[in-house]
Motif scaffolding. Structure first.
Motif, PDB file in Angstrom:
ATOM      1  N   GLN A 179      40.068  41.391  40.189  1.00 43.94           N
ATOM      2  CA  GLN A 179      41.492  41.328  40.490  1.00 43.94           C
ATOM      3  C   GLN A 179      42.216  42.530  39.892  1.00 43.94           C
ATOM      4  OE1 GLN A 179      43.026  39.354  42.566  1.00 43.94           O
ATOM      5  NE2 GLN A 179      45.007  40.288  42.145  1.00 43.94           N
ATOM      6  N   LYS A 180      41.854  42.914  38.668  1.00 39.28           N
ATOM      7  CA  LYS A 180      42.457  44.097  38.046  1.00 39.28           C
ATOM      8  C   LYS A 180      42.144  45.341  38.871  1.00 39.28           C
ATOM      9  CE  LYS A 180      42.444  42.487  33.254  1.00 39.28           C
ATOM     10  NZ  LYS A 180      41.866  42.691  31.908  1.00 39.28           N
ATOM     11  N   CYS A 183      44.306  45.390  41.923  1.00 38.42           N
ATOM     12  CA  CYS A 183      45.685  45.775  41.606  1.00 38.42           C
ATOM     13  C   CYS A 183      45.798  47.278  41.420  1.00 38.42           C
ATOM     14  CB  CYS A 183      46.160  45.055  40.343  1.00 38.42           C
ATOM     15  SG  CYS A 183      46.453  43.307  40.596  1.00 38.42           S
TER      16      CYS A 183
END
Length: 195
Positions: A179-180, A183
């Motif tokens: 997820q990081k 992003c």
């Protein structure tokens, strides 16, 4: 034709193969091999990992532990030598892995303690987070082969639940990292499109 054709010798169903390093070579059937070649092959042949494991187990059985019967994978699991057990599975062919896993527990004439050792084996390697693909493949075979036995025992169900929690924890950590990365990638692509 001068003479009628001679009948061919009976070939074995499985052609015997030996390995010179990683190169497979066909070997003459034992009945037709000369004795000099047999003695030369016996003196130069390397024992397989399976043969080494069996020999080591026999010598260990005489010295201690009281564990006297079983196949190499079963014995390694019973002793708690999980790293050697993984090395043993990695050295096997796919059918050898399938056979070793299916010979655990009631299917192989053992009991639920072997299945418990098998689950502890997977917990050990999941905790170490190494050889993920191989461990997952071995675990899938194990669960497919012994699913009914695992369901019937409360102790084994508890170990399965623990294994599920370990996998979920590992997956959540990986998902957070992905997820990081998503992003950061989204931020970079947004920045590039504005220029």
């Amino acid at each position: 034709a001068i003479a009628p054709p001679k009948p061919l010798p009976n070939a074995p169903f499985f052609l015997p193969i030996s390995h010179d390093g990683v190169t497979p070579k066909f070997v003459a059937p034992l009945a037709e091999a000369p004795k000099a070649a047999d003695s030369l092959a016996a003196s130069t042949a390397r024992p397989s990992l399976f043969d080494e494991m069996v020999a080591a187990e026999k010598s260990d059985q005489k010295s201690h532990t009281g564990i006297t019967d079983g196949l190499p994978f079963q014995l390694l699991l019973r002793k708690g030598e999980f790293d050697k057990a993984l090395d043993f599975l990695k050295a096997q062919t796919p059918s050898g892995v399938h056979l070793a896993i299916e010979q655990l527990g009631p299917l192989g004439g053992g009991d639920d303690s072997e299945l418990s050792c098998g689950l502890k084996f997977f917990l050990h390697h999941l905790g170490k987070s190494h050889y993920a693909d191989e461990v997952q493949a071995f675990m899938s075979l194990f669960l497919q082969a012994h699913g009914e036995e695992l369901q019937s025992s409360p102790e084994l169900r508890g170990l399965c639940a623990e294994m599920s929690l370990v996998q979920e924890k590992m997956w959540n950590s990986l998902s957070t990292q992905c997820q990081k990365a998503r992003c950061f990638l989204g931020m970079l692509t947004q920045t590039q499109s504005q220029w």
